[in-house]
Design a protein around this motif. Structure first.
Motif, PDB file in Angstrom:
ATOM      1  N   SER A 254     -12.149   0.393  -7.795  1.00  0.00           N
ATOM      2  CA  SER A 254     -11.871  -1.043  -7.932  1.00  0.00           C
ATOM      3  C   SER A 254     -10.885  -1.307  -9.070  1.00  0.00           C
ATOM      4  O   SER A 254      -9.989  -2.150  -8.961  1.00  0.00           O
TER       5      SER A 254
ATOM      6  N   TYR B  66      -6.686  -5.097  -1.223  1.00  0.00           N
ATOM      7  CA  TYR B  66      -7.757  -4.563  -2.071  1.00  0.00           C
ATOM      8  C   TYR B  66      -8.587  -3.527  -1.325  1.00  0.00           C
ATOM      9  O   TYR B  66      -8.886  -2.447  -1.856  1.00  0.00           O
ATOM     10  N   PHE B  67      -8.974  -3.837  -0.093  1.00  0.00           N
ATOM     11  CA  PHE B  67      -9.814  -2.922   0.675  1.00  0.00           C
ATOM     12  C   PHE B  67      -9.046  -1.672   1.099  1.00  0.00           C
ATOM     13  O   PHE B  67      -9.636  -0.610   1.298  1.00  0.00           O
TER      14      PHE B  67
ATOM     15  N   ASN C 142      -1.918   5.271  -6.563  1.00  0.00           N
ATOM     16  CA  ASN C 142      -3.327   5.014  -6.311  1.00  0.00           C
ATOM     17  C   ASN C 142      -4.122   6.312  -6.294  1.00  0.00           C
ATOM     18  O   ASN C 142      -5.185   6.424  -6.920  1.00  0.00           O
TER      19      ASN C 142
ATOM     20  N   ALA D 129      -7.428  -0.250  -7.980  1.00  0.00           N
ATOM     21  CA  ALA D 129      -6.914  -1.217  -7.002  1.00  0.00           C
ATOM     22  C   ALA D 129      -6.401  -2.473  -7.696  1.00  0.00           C
ATOM     23  O   ALA D 129      -5.287  -2.952  -7.414  1.00  0.00           O
ATOM     24  N   PHE D 130      -7.182  -3.007  -8.640  1.00  0.00           N
ATOM     25  CA  PHE D 130      -6.769  -4.224  -9.334  1.00  0.00           C
ATOM     26  C   PHE D 130      -5.535  -3.984 -10.200  1.00  0.00           C
ATOM     27  O   PHE D 130      -4.652  -4.842 -10.296  1.00  0.00           O
TER      28      PHE D 130
ATOM     29  N   TYR E 140      -3.244  -9.965  -0.608  1.00  0.00           N
ATOM     30  CA  TYR E 140      -3.927  -9.200  -1.650  1.00  0.00           C
ATOM     31  C   TYR E 140      -5.406  -9.013  -1.342  1.00  0.00           C
ATOM     32  O   TYR E 140      -6.013  -8.028  -1.779  1.00  0.00           O
ATOM     33  N   PHE E 141      -5.979  -9.924  -0.598  1.00  0.00           N
ATOM     34  CA  PHE E 141      -7.369  -9.746  -0.158  1.00  0.00           C
ATOM     35  C   PHE E 141      -7.470  -8.515   0.750  1.00  0.00           C
ATOM     36  O   PHE E 141      -8.373  -7.683   0.600  1.00  0.00           O
TER      37      PHE E 141
ATOM     38  N   MET F  34      -2.550  -3.794  -7.873  1.00  0.00           N
ATOM     39  CA  MET F  34      -2.279  -5.121  -7.316  1.00  0.00           C
ATOM     40  C   MET F  34      -1.558  -5.996  -8.336  1.00  0.00           C
ATOM     41  O   MET F  34      -0.610  -6.709  -8.002  1.00  0.00           O
TER      42      MET F  34
ATOM     43  N   TYR G 148       0.838  -1.209   0.000  1.00  0.00           N
ATOM     44  CA  TYR G 148       0.000   0.000   0.000  1.00  0.00           C
ATOM     45  C   TYR G 148       0.868   1.253   0.000  1.00  0.00           C
ATOM     46  O   TYR G 148       0.614   2.204  -0.755  1.00  0.00           O
TER      47      TYR G 148
ATOM     48  N   GLU H  84      -8.880   0.400  -2.365  1.00  0.00           N
ATOM     49  CA  GLU H  84     -10.157   0.838  -2.921  1.00  0.00           C
ATOM     50  C   GLU H  84     -10.618   2.156  -2.278  1.00  0.00           C
ATOM     51  O   GLU H  84     -11.125   3.050  -2.967  1.00  0.00           O
TER      52      GLU H  84
END
Length: 356
Positions: A66, A163-164, A54, A69-70, A159-160, A73, A47, A167
């Motif tokens: 989203s 993502y949050f 970002n 973020a993807f 990565y889960f 990532m 991050y 985002e």
């Protein structure tokens, strides 16, 4: 005791009680979710690295959160994670058969010992020391490899979580800022120093490691060193060790080659590694790392030892960060609660584009 003292005492008691409850609950959470600590650390690391891009994608280019973020990532997976995973997977593949690996290592070590003793008559590697070294290498290899087998699980959960964070970055940073029981200036200081520490470890260390590994493996192929691909991975890992660095790999290899009768190749490889690999190390450290945070070598040494025990190969990055961050928190504590003047190194300017 007057009423004011009684009131102060009651406030202190409430503070201590609440702090004790927070510590107990935080301890329970960390103990039961300890498997996810590397994932959280990795998510925070990526991050911070991707933070500026970002905000650029979301607020200036108007990308959907989203999608931004993807995209970040995926980019971090290709640029940051895959090189580290490749080296770790290479070591697992080559060293996974512990029995065969240790048999080859013992022959390698015995050959070096016999050659040194025949030339110097100095028994620097006595039989007792030889056995201790073999046992130590076996334990370290087993520990490092066992910690790395969970890498895939760590990456998926990392990565889960990431993502949050990516985002809704403003919300994530606002939660961190409002939750920290510190002065605003100290929160900004933590954000600034943490950003520098993470950039130095997440960018600087892997770049130096891979750079030296690539330069070294060219020499391994040119001079016919045994197992050049494995030596590439070992050299890259050894490059993060201060003082000795890559010499801990190429010096025994050169001695082994000379002991095998390949004197010209062994001497040639030694000269190549000292000059070319050493020059690469100095070039990368005095150009790239000097632009990043200056981390004390002892932080790196103890951080790597601790990180490897806790997180496997991922600890090469996370370990030094934890050591440096702990020292930073001690400085923050003194700055927060001490009446002494703030040390010059803590008086850093706060800029709008810094973390938090």
């Amino acid at each position: 005791m007057n009423n004011k003292d009684k009131h102060v005492s009651s406030v202190v008691i409430k503070q201590i009680s609440l702090l004790a409850i927070i510590i107990v609950l935080a301890g329970l959470i960390c103990f039961n979710l300890s498997l996810f600590i590397p994932s959280v650390l990795g998510a925070i690391t990526i991050y911070v690295v991707c933070r500026k891009y970002n905000f650029y994608l979301q607020e200036e280019r108007k990308w959907k959160p989203s999608l931004a973020a993807f995209a970040l990532m995926f980019a971090s997976l290709i640029i940051l994670i895959l090189p580290i995973y490749f080296i770790a997977d290479l070591l697992i593949d080559k060293l996974g058969n512990a029995q065969a690996y240790m048999a080859k290592f013992n022959v390698f070590l015995d050959k070096i010992h016999a050659y040194i003793y025949s030339k110097t008559k100095f028994d620097i590697l006595s039989q007792e020391n030889m056995n201790k070294l073999k046992n130590s290498v076996g334990k370290i290899s087993t520990s490092a490899l066992s910690g790395t087998f969970n890498t895939l699980t760590v990456v998926i959960s990392m990565y889960f979580i990431l993502y949050f964070m990516l985002e809704k970055p403003r919300l994530f940073e606002r939660i961190l800022t409002s939750s920290a029981p510190l002065k605003r200036a100290n929160i900004s200081l933590i954000g600034d120093k943490l950003r520098k520490l993470i950039m130095a470890n997440a960018i600087g260390i892997p770049v130096v490691a891979v750079g030296q590994g690539i330069v070294a493996v060219i020499g391994y192929f040119i001079f016919g060193a045994p197992g050049p691909v494995l030596l590439f991975a070992l050299t890259a890992v050894a490059s993060v060790i201060p003082v000795v660095g890559t010499a801990i790999v190429y010096v025994p290899v050169c001695i082994f080659m000379i002991a095998e009768g390949n004197t010209a190749q062994g001497i040639g490889l030694a000269i190549y590694c000292v000059v070319v690999v050493g020059l690469t190390d100095n070039l990368l450290r005095f150009t790239l790392l000097k632009k990043l945070e200056n981390i004390h070598p002892l932080n790196t040494v103890f951080g790597i030892i601790m990180g490897m025990n806790l997180f496997g190969f991922m600890g090469l990055i996370f370990g030094p960060i934890l050591i440096s961050f702990t020292l930073l928190l001690i400085q923050i504590y003194r700055n927060e609660f001490s009446d002494e003047n703030v040390p010059p190194d803590l008086e850093l300017p706060v800029q709008n584009d810094k973390l938090i």
